[in-house]
Design a protein around this motif. Sequence first.
Motif, PDB file in Angstrom:
ATOM      1  N   ARG A 263      42.554  38.158  23.832  1.00 48.06           N
ATOM      2  CA  ARG A 263      41.595  38.820  22.954  1.00 48.06           C
ATOM      3  C   ARG A 263      40.627  39.644  23.794  1.00 48.06           C
ATOM      4  O   ARG A 263      40.232  39.230  24.889  1.00 48.06           O
ATOM      5  CB  ARG A 263      40.834  37.770  22.141  1.00 48.06           C
ATOM      6  CG  ARG A 263      39.794  38.317  21.184  1.00 48.06           C
ATOM      7  CD  ARG A 263      39.054  37.184  20.489  1.00 48.06           C
ATOM      8  NE  ARG A 263      39.958  36.349  19.717  1.00 48.06           N
ATOM      9  CZ  ARG A 263      40.320  36.608  18.467  1.00 48.06           C
ATOM     10  NH1 ARG A 263      39.861  37.676  17.856  1.00 48.06           N
ATOM     11  NH2 ARG A 263      41.145  35.795  17.834  1.00 48.06           N
ATOM     12  N   LEU A 273      39.838  42.666  19.376  1.00 51.03           N
ATOM     13  CA  LEU A 273      41.253  43.038  19.293  1.00 51.03           C
ATOM     14  C   LEU A 273      42.065  41.908  19.891  1.00 51.03           C
ATOM     15  O   LEU A 273      41.813  41.484  21.020  1.00 51.03           O
ATOM     16  CB  LEU A 273      41.509  44.341  20.059  1.00 51.03           C
ATOM     17  CG  LEU A 273      42.937  44.886  20.045  1.00 51.03           C
ATOM     18  CD1 LEU A 273      43.334  45.298  18.631  1.00 51.03           C
ATOM     19  CD2 LEU A 273      43.052  46.076  20.997  1.00 51.03           C
ATOM     20  N   ALA A 275      45.955  39.994  20.690  1.00 56.36           N
ATOM     21  CA  ALA A 275      47.356  40.278  20.976  1.00 56.36           C
ATOM     22  C   ALA A 275      48.188  40.117  19.712  1.00 56.36           C
ATOM     23  O   ALA A 275      48.005  39.178  18.944  1.00 56.36           O
ATOM     24  CB  ALA A 275      47.858  39.340  22.071  1.00 56.36           C
ATOM     25  N   ASP A 276      49.101  41.036  19.503  1.00 56.00           N
ATOM     26  CA  ASP A 276      49.988  41.018  18.336  1.00 56.00           C
ATOM     27  C   ASP A 276      51.428  40.947  18.838  1.00 56.00           C
ATOM     28  O   ASP A 276      51.931  41.912  19.427  1.00 56.00           O
ATOM     29  CB  ASP A 276      49.774  42.279  17.504  1.00 56.00           C
ATOM     30  CG  ASP A 276      50.580  42.275  16.217  1.00 56.00           C
ATOM     31  OD1 ASP A 276      51.504  41.440  16.091  1.00 56.00           O
ATOM     32  OD2 ASP A 276      50.298  43.112  15.343  1.00 56.00           O
ATOM     33  N   VAL A 279      53.832  43.889  18.178  1.00 57.04           N
ATOM     34  CA  VAL A 279      53.652  45.210  18.782  1.00 57.04           C
ATOM     35  C   VAL A 279      54.476  45.278  20.064  1.00 57.04           C
ATOM     36  O   VAL A 279      54.270  44.503  20.995  1.00 57.04           O
ATOM     37  CB  VAL A 279      52.168  45.485  19.087  1.00 57.04           C
ATOM     38  CG1 VAL A 279      52.016  46.778  19.888  1.00 57.04           C
ATOM     39  CG2 VAL A 279      51.366  45.567  17.793  1.00 57.04           C
ATOM     40  N   LEU A 303      45.999  44.600  26.452  1.00 57.77           N
ATOM     41  CA  LEU A 303      46.131  44.940  25.038  1.00 57.77           C
ATOM     42  C   LEU A 303      46.208  46.453  24.834  1.00 57.77           C
ATOM     43  O   LEU A 303      45.901  46.957  23.750  1.00 57.77           O
ATOM     44  CB  LEU A 303      44.955  44.366  24.247  1.00 57.77           C
ATOM     45  CG  LEU A 303      44.850  42.835  24.224  1.00 57.77           C
ATOM     46  CD1 LEU A 303      43.579  42.399  23.504  1.00 57.77           C
ATOM     47  CD2 LEU A 303      46.072  42.226  23.545  1.00 57.77           C
ATOM     48  N   GLU A 306      48.482  47.354  21.960  1.00 64.61           N
ATOM     49  CA  GLU A 306      47.844  47.182  20.655  1.00 64.61           C
ATOM     50  C   GLU A 306      46.883  48.331  20.364  1.00 64.61           C
ATOM     51  O   GLU A 306      46.806  48.814  19.221  1.00 64.61           O
ATOM     52  CB  GLU A 306      47.104  45.845  20.607  1.00 64.61           C
ATOM     53  CG  GLU A 306      47.991  44.625  20.415  1.00 64.61           C
ATOM     54  CD  GLU A 306      48.707  44.176  21.682  1.00 64.61           C
ATOM     55  OE1 GLU A 306      49.425  43.165  21.622  1.00 64.61           O
ATOM     56  OE2 GLU A 306      48.527  44.819  22.739  1.00 64.61           O
ATOM     57  N   ALA A 309      48.871  51.377  19.387  1.00 58.95           N
ATOM     58  CA  ALA A 309      49.393  51.282  18.022  1.00 58.95           C
ATOM     59  C   ALA A 309      48.325  51.659  16.999  1.00 58.95           C
ATOM     60  O   ALA A 309      48.636  52.235  15.948  1.00 58.95           O
ATOM     61  CB  ALA A 309      49.916  49.869  17.764  1.00 58.95           C
TER      62      ALA A 309
END
Length: 414
Positions: A263, A273, A275-276, A279, A303, A306, A309
């Motif tokens: 994060r 934000l 972590a996804d 993605v 990140l 991310e 994106a």
Amino acid sequence: MDPEGFRALLDPAGQRLLAALADDDGTLGDPVRDPLRAASRLRRGYPAPLVAAALTQARLRARAREKFDADADRMYFTPDGLEQATRRTVADHRARRFAARGRLEGGRLVELCCGIGGDLIALARAGYRVDALDSDPLTVEVARANVAALGLGDRVSVRRADAEEVDAGAYDAAFCDPGRRATGSRTFDPYGYAPPLPVALGLVGRARVGCVKVAPGIPHTFVPAGAEAEWVSDGGDVKEAALWLGDPAGVPVGGRPGGVARRATLLPSGATLAADPDVGDPPVRGPQRFLYEPDGAVIRAHLVAEAAALVDGALLDRTIAYITADRLVPTPFAAAYEVTDVFPFSLKRLRALLRARGVGNLTIKKRGSAVDVERLRRDLRPSGEGSSVVVLTRLAGSPTVLLCQPAGHGVPPR
């Protein structure tokens, strides 16, 4: 300074001396810029050791205002304690995260390695009952004095003890800020922390919610499975990282059982934000109309994908954290610039362009470039009323210059 010498500052004579320094109209000289003159005058009415201790506090308080705002004028410091202390904005954010992560408002929290008290002050103000400890006797005295000076004595206890002596499992939450100057100079090796990072994680991990403050440059390999690593920037500067363990369900916020969550949090806005896993790697493209420079916390947290994106962007280079896109998308996680020129690095061409446009206010940024920025600025000799941002980077392995302007929301379409 030893604990006895520090306690003298808390006696009536010491308090009068500190007040005299704080209220001085110039009669004593500048205790920060001209301490010798101030010392010679103060020694006429106070013992030399007390004068030395008071002048040290005056200098440290002046430095501490950048971290603690108005509180600094009532607090006490040691040089190393001030260096490692968490700034107020970040400490306040962490106190809020303890509450959000474990619904612990009003709970009992233990702080291991409390230092001069930056975090415990924020935790107490947030409503926690804090038991704080540190192994250094002078640091304990300073932390106690800060708690008293800020009127928090009814919520905080401070004692001298080693971190390993406390069972954090008896508390709702545990926080540890390991010493990073165990050998007299700053260490970036997590095994060189005091206590070492694995020990600190084991100690705080006994509580429902645990957190360990670490240096922002910590390698990701040191983040244990099941933890959340959070990087925090304040005003655009990366200040620290923290490793979070546990919550009431035993799963890290934003993570998965057995995994590692990442994060980035930006202060003062609090934008975050995470972590996804959905993605993937962003594409790589040549420069488009806009260049995005991710916040340092986003970069440290890995990140950038991310962030790309969010703006439907691509990387200029697979190994460099610059994002390019053909449209402007407002985001708190990256600064946006409109690209006006792109060309292979050439001092002569760059200087000619800047002179032709009358650029005297020049911001130089670089990533993936070996150019010495200060030497380049001297060689360019910018002059004029105009302004520009010079970005030095690589495209397909070649040194490249991007001339840019900060992009506002009102950038007209092309």
